[in-house]
Motif scaffolding. Structure first.
Motif, PDB file in Angstrom:
ATOM      1  N   ALA A   1      16.523  32.328  27.301  1.00 42.15           N
ATOM      2  CA  ALA A   1      15.111  32.021  27.560  1.00 42.15           C
ATOM      3  C   ALA A   1      14.553  31.037  26.539  1.00 42.15           C
ATOM      4  CB  ALA A   1      14.290  33.314  27.537  1.00 42.15           C
ATOM      5  N   TYR A   2      15.028  31.100  25.299  1.00 44.93           N
ATOM      6  CA  TYR A   2      14.471  30.254  24.244  1.00 44.93           C
ATOM      7  C   TYR A   2      15.241  28.959  24.027  1.00 44.93           C
ATOM      8  CZ  TYR A   2      11.250  33.913  22.642  1.00 44.93           C
ATOM      9  OH  TYR A   2      10.234  34.837  22.564  1.00 44.93           O
ATOM     10  N   ALA A   3      16.503  28.901  24.447  1.00 42.74           N
ATOM     11  CA  ALA A   3      17.329  27.711  24.200  1.00 42.74           C
ATOM     12  C   ALA A   3      17.148  26.686  25.307  1.00 42.74           C
ATOM     13  CB  ALA A   3      18.806  28.113  24.107  1.00 42.74           C
ATOM     14  N   LEU A   4      17.464  25.438  24.986  1.00 44.52           N
ATOM     15  CA  LEU A   4      17.538  24.422  26.028  1.00 44.52           C
ATOM     16  C   LEU A   4      18.625  24.812  27.024  1.00 44.52           C
ATOM     17  CD1 LEU A   4      17.254  21.215  23.819  1.00 44.52           C
ATOM     18  CD2 LEU A   4      15.541  22.055  25.442  1.00 44.52           C
ATOM     19  N   ARG A   5      18.369  24.550  28.299  1.00 44.83           N
ATOM     20  CA  ARG A   5      19.239  25.097  29.339  1.00 44.83           C
ATOM     21  C   ARG A   5      20.675  24.573  29.242  1.00 44.83           C
ATOM     22  NH1 ARG A   5      16.753  23.194  33.382  1.00 44.83           N
ATOM     23  NH2 ARG A   5      15.201  24.861  33.439  1.00 44.83           N
ATOM     24  N   GLN A   6      20.834  23.249  29.074  1.00 42.25           N
ATOM     25  CA  GLN A   6      22.187  22.682  29.126  1.00 42.25           C
ATOM     26  C   GLN A   6      23.088  23.195  28.000  1.00 42.25           C
ATOM     27  OE1 GLN A   6      23.817  20.376  27.103  1.00 42.25           O
ATOM     28  NE2 GLN A   6      25.519  19.741  28.456  1.00 42.25           N
ATOM     29  N   PRO A   7      22.681  23.123  26.721  1.00 45.02           N
ATOM     30  CA  PRO A   7      23.571  23.679  25.684  1.00 45.02           C
ATOM     31  C   PRO A   7      23.624  25.202  25.717  1.00 45.02           C
ATOM     32  CG  PRO A   7      21.524  22.911  24.703  1.00 45.02           C
ATOM     33  CD  PRO A   7      21.507  22.457  26.134  1.00 45.02           C
ATOM     34  N   GLY A   8      22.512  25.829  26.140  1.00 45.90           N
ATOM     35  CA  GLY A   8      22.493  27.286  26.187  1.00 45.90           C
ATOM     36  C   GLY A   8      23.484  27.857  27.176  1.00 45.90           C
ATOM     37  N   GLU A   9      23.640  27.205  28.307  1.00 51.52           N
ATOM     38  CA  GLU A   9      24.562  27.688  29.330  1.00 51.52           C
ATOM     39  C   GLU A   9      26.020  27.556  28.894  1.00 51.52           C
ATOM     40  OE1 GLU A   9      23.510  25.370  32.717  1.00 51.52           O
ATOM     41  OE2 GLU A   9      21.910  26.745  33.363  1.00 51.52           O
ATOM     42  N   ARG A  10      26.272  26.712  27.917  1.00 52.33           N
ATOM     43  CA  ARG A  10      27.655  26.454  27.485  1.00 52.33           C
ATOM     44  C   ARG A  10      28.019  27.159  26.181  1.00 52.33           C
ATOM     45  NH1 ARG A  10      25.831  22.828  30.731  1.00 52.33           N
ATOM     46  NH2 ARG A  10      27.162  21.493  31.993  1.00 52.33           N
ATOM     47  N   ALA A  11      27.102  27.933  25.647  1.00 53.76           N
ATOM     48  CA  ALA A  11      27.362  28.637  24.388  1.00 53.76           C
ATOM     49  C   ALA A  11      27.630  30.113  24.665  1.00 53.76           C
ATOM     50  CB  ALA A  11      26.175  28.486  23.449  1.00 53.76           C
ATOM     51  N   ALA A  12      28.837  30.553  24.395  1.00 54.84           N
ATOM     52  CA  ALA A  12      29.187  31.969  24.553  1.00 54.84           C
ATOM     53  C   ALA A  12      28.731  32.736  23.318  1.00 54.84           C
ATOM     54  CB  ALA A  12      30.690  32.117  24.741  1.00 54.84           C
ATOM     55  N   ILE A  13      28.113  33.890  23.532  1.00 52.88           N
ATOM     56  CA  ILE A  13      27.664  34.748  22.438  1.00 52.88           C
ATOM     57  C   ILE A  13      28.490  36.024  22.489  1.00 52.88           C
ATOM     58  CG2 ILE A  13      25.706  35.942  21.393  1.00 52.88           C
ATOM     59  CD1 ILE A  13      23.879  34.005  22.956  1.00 52.88           C
ATOM     60  N   THR A  14      29.193  36.310  21.400  1.00 52.67           N
ATOM     61  CA  THR A  14      30.116  37.444  21.404  1.00 52.67           C
ATOM     62  C   THR A  14      30.085  38.155  20.058  1.00 52.67           C
ATOM     63  OG1 THR A  14      32.412  38.074  21.873  1.00 52.67           O
ATOM     64  CG2 THR A  14      32.069  36.062  20.610  1.00 52.67           C
ATOM     65  N   LEU A  15      30.729  39.296  19.978  1.00 49.69           N
ATOM     66  CA  LEU A  15      30.792  40.061  18.741  1.00 49.69           C
ATOM     67  C   LEU A  15      32.063  39.732  17.956  1.00 49.69           C
ATOM     68  CD1 LEU A  15      29.656  43.649  19.852  1.00 49.69           C
ATOM     69  CD2 LEU A  15      28.299  41.872  18.734  1.00 49.69           C
ATOM     70  N   GLY A  16      31.971  39.841  16.649  1.00 49.77           N
ATOM     71  CA  GLY A  16      33.146  39.674  15.811  1.00 49.77           C
ATOM     72  C   GLY A  16      34.180  40.754  16.088  1.00 49.77           C
ATOM     73  N   ARG A  17      35.423  40.464  15.767  1.00 48.94           N
ATOM     74  CA  ARG A  17      36.539  41.363  16.073  1.00 48.94           C
ATOM     75  C   ARG A  17      37.171  42.014  14.846  1.00 48.94           C
ATOM     76  NH1 ARG A  17      39.825  37.394  20.260  1.00 48.94           N
ATOM     77  NH2 ARG A  17      38.192  37.229  21.850  1.00 48.94           N
ATOM     78  N   LEU A  18      36.746  41.613  13.660  1.00 50.89           N
ATOM     79  CA  LEU A  18      37.482  42.024  12.474  1.00 50.89           C
ATOM     80  C   LEU A  18      36.828  43.142  11.689  1.00 50.89           C
ATOM     81  CD1 LEU A  18      38.693  38.561  11.158  1.00 50.89           C
ATOM     82  CD2 LEU A  18      39.790  40.101  12.789  1.00 50.89           C
ATOM     83  N   GLY A  19      35.698  43.641  12.153  1.00 52.51           N
ATOM     84  CA  GLY A  19      35.075  44.754  11.469  1.00 52.51           C
ATOM     85  C   GLY A  19      34.304  44.336  10.237  1.00 52.51           C
ATOM     86  N   ALA A  20      33.804  45.336   9.538  1.00 53.65           N
ATOM     87  CA  ALA A  20      32.933  45.094   8.392  1.00 53.65           C
ATOM     88  C   ALA A  20      33.690  44.543   7.192  1.00 53.65           C
ATOM     89  CB  ALA A  20      32.219  46.392   8.016  1.00 53.65           C
ATOM     90  N   GLU A  21      35.029  44.552   7.212  1.00 51.86           N
ATOM     91  CA  GLU A  21      35.808  44.062   6.081  1.00 51.86           C
ATOM     92  C   GLU A  21      36.169  42.584   6.216  1.00 51.86           C
ATOM     93  OE1 GLU A  21      36.791  47.052   7.706  1.00 51.86           O
ATOM     94  OE2 GLU A  21      35.425  47.977   6.267  1.00 51.86           O
ATOM     95  N   ALA A  22      35.595  41.903   7.193  1.00 49.01           N
ATOM     96  CA  ALA A  22      35.986  40.520   7.460  1.00 49.01           C
ATOM     97  C   ALA A  22      35.685  39.587   6.293  1.00 49.01           C
ATOM     98  CB  ALA A  22      35.291  40.014   8.725  1.00 49.01           C
ATOM     99  N   VAL A  23      34.635  39.863   5.522  1.00 49.34           N
ATOM    100  CA  VAL A  23      34.331  39.005   4.374  1.00 49.34           C
ATOM    101  C   VAL A  23      35.481  39.024   3.371  1.00 49.34           C
ATOM    102  CG1 VAL A  23      32.798  38.683   2.389  1.00 49.34           C
ATOM    103  CG2 VAL A  23      31.834  39.217   4.631  1.00 49.34           C
ATOM    104  N   THR A  24      36.035  40.210   3.125  1.00 45.81           N
ATOM    105  CA  THR A  24      37.157  40.331   2.194  1.00 45.81           C
ATOM    106  C   THR A  24      38.384  39.585   2.710  1.00 45.81           C
ATOM    107  OG1 THR A  24      36.331  42.576   1.855  1.00 45.81           O
ATOM    108  CG2 THR A  24      38.389  41.996   0.775  1.00 45.81           C
ATOM    109  N   VAL A  25      38.672  39.743   3.991  1.00 44.60           N
ATOM    110  CA  VAL A  25      39.822  39.060   4.594  1.00 44.60           C
ATOM    111  C   VAL A  25      39.644  37.552   4.478  1.00 44.60           C
ATOM    112  CG1 VAL A  25      41.077  38.656   6.741  1.00 44.60           C
ATOM    113  CG2 VAL A  25      40.306  40.958   6.173  1.00 44.60           C
ATOM    114  N   GLY A  26      38.462  37.066   4.822  1.00 44.24           N
ATOM    115  CA  GLY A  26      38.216  35.632   4.736  1.00 44.24           C
ATOM    116  C   GLY A  26      38.304  35.117   3.315  1.00 44.24           C
ATOM    117  N   ALA A  27      37.822  35.911   2.360  1.00 45.84           N
ATOM    118  CA  ALA A  27      37.913  35.487   0.960  1.00 45.84           C
ATOM    119  C   ALA A  27      39.367  35.323   0.541  1.00 45.84           C
ATOM    120  CB  ALA A  27      37.201  36.504   0.068  1.00 45.84           C
TER     121      ALA A  27
END
Length: 426
Positions: free
Chosen positions: A356-382
């Motif tokens: 509702a708030y985004a421009l239609r063209q880029p908004g329709e092409r942006a997938a919104i999803t949840l992370g898969r690595l859990g709360a420890e992802a910062v440590t893994v990435g570090a």
């Protein structure tokens, strides 16, 4: 002659890096597959593989049949030759984790922050004690450790030397804290300091929900709110590495006071601390995690809790729409402990509000999803910060730290790589 020798040495190092990185992400592979995928000649493949085998960085992993010929030997990166350490200086504890070369967890410690909170000396001691603990538990010689990656809350200003890294953590009271130098007094290991949202982003791009995307935003939602913006496969850092402070974009002019001191920041509406405060029904003396869990549990029967979650979904959707309109990402990943707690209940409504708030063209092409690595992802990435340096150096443990998260997205994404990364993420 010196220039020619340098050119040959650089070429050999580049070839080693190409093969080692490709094997790490896509192995096991045969020599023939490596030649096909990297474009190197059979002679170069033979020479480089021979070096990597002799160095113990690569090992044989069985054989597969071929069309009428001899079986092809499969190769993979060995897990044992080196170690990396990841550190997450979080909101309630300091998590320190030791990994092998394939990111297999070997040891972890996560002491809680004391009543002194993010007192600098206290945090430094917890990090150093955590490093000593995981090394002692596994009997690891420090000489085998490629480096320590550290995710911190706040802006990380990199200096001329990696030990000059300075942290500006406005929400935790850190004003130009020379964290790397303070840690250097207690360890000789190479240090790689970066913003925690950026290390979360690296983890999700390498192993999780961002994998395969070239333009993405990985959002971290806890007490605070941040983001790692990835453009054309690399993180966008800005002039002084402060890009991605999404939580401190203005959601409402003259609005609620944020922890940073400014009015109306997004963090003051979608951060866990702000959500719990607006509800007002948390159990006495409950931690933020406990309070947020209670809010979610009671939302079906508590109109006030339900109203707060509905409001949070709209604020979050509007904030995501800003990301869509500004950066045109193909994927937005919600992570962080609070984001992962809120996501299962709010994700569908967040998507609706973002549309509702985004421009239609880029908004329709942006997938919104949840992370898969859990709360420890910062440590893994570090932990991948020193690992990325090692791979880019062709397996050379020169122990010269990099400055920040410079290479996020693995090269070619294949089904084989997806399966391998999923195994490592588990």
């Amino acid at each position: 002659m010196a220039d020619n020798q340098r050119t040959v040495r650089d070429l050999r190092r580049a070839n080693r890096a190409a093969l080692l990185r490709h094997l790490w992400f896509e192995g096991p592979l045969s020599r023939q597959e490596l030649a096909r995928d990297t474009g190197l000649s059979a002679g170069s493949i033979s020479n480089v593989v021979g070096e990597l085998l002799a160095d113990g960085l690569v090992e044989e992993a069985g054989a597969v049949g071929s069309d009428g010929g001899r079986p092809r030997i499969l190769l993979r990166v060995a897990a044992d030759p080196a170690r990396v350490i990841g550190v997450d200086i979080g909101e309630t504890r300091v998590r320190v984790e030791l990994f092998d070369l394939l990111m297999g967890e070997l040891a972890v410690t996560a002491p809680a922050l004391s009543d002194s909170g993010h007192d600098v000396d206290h945090v430094v001691r917890l990090v150093l004690d955590g490093i000593a603990t995981v090394l002692a538990e596994t009997g690891t010689d420090p000489s085998r450790v490629l480096g320590v990656g550290i995710g911190v809350p706040g802006v990380v200003e990199q200096g001329a030397s990696p030990d000059d890294a300075v942290v500006h953590g406005q929400t935790i009271g850190w004003d130009a804290v020379p964290l790397a130098r303070l840690l250097r007094a207690g360890t000789d290991l190479p240090l790689h300091v970066d913003n925690g949202a950026k290390t979360l982003g690296q983890a999700e791009m390498w192993f999780g929900a961002g994998r395969g995307a070239r333009n993405a935003v990985i959002a971290l939602i806890g007490s605070g709110v941040g983001a790692c913006v990835v453009t054309d496969g690399r993180p966008y850092r800005g002039a002084t590495s402060s890009a991605g402070e999404w939580g401190h974009t203005t959601m409402r002019v003259g609005g609620a006071r944020c922890r940073c001191g400014a009015p109306g920041c997004l963090e003051a509406y979608v951060g866990a601390e702000a959500i719990v405060r607006r509800w007002g029904g948390a159990p006495a003396h409950a931690s933020e995690e406990t309070a947020l869990a209670a809010l979610l549990e009671r939302a079906d029967d508590d109109p006030a809790a339900r109203a707060v979650l509905d409001e949070t979904a709209e604020y979050l959707g509007a904030g995501i729409a800003d990301l869509v309109n500004l950066f045109n990402p193909e994927r937005i990943v919600l992570g962080g402990w609070a984001g992962l707690m809120l996501g299962p209940r709010l994700l569908s409504r967040v998507r609706e509000h973002a549309a509702a708030y985004a421009l239609r063209q880029p908004g329709e092409r942006a997938a919104i999803t949840l992370g898969r690595l859990g709360a420890e992802a910062v440590t893994v990435g570090a932990a991948t910060l020193p690992l990325a340096r090692f791979l880019d150096n062709g397996g050379s443990a020169d122990r010269a730290p990099s400055t920040g998260t410079d290479a996020v997205v693995p090269g070619v994404q294949t089904d084989r790589e997806a399966r391998a990364l999923a195994r490592r993420a588990r």
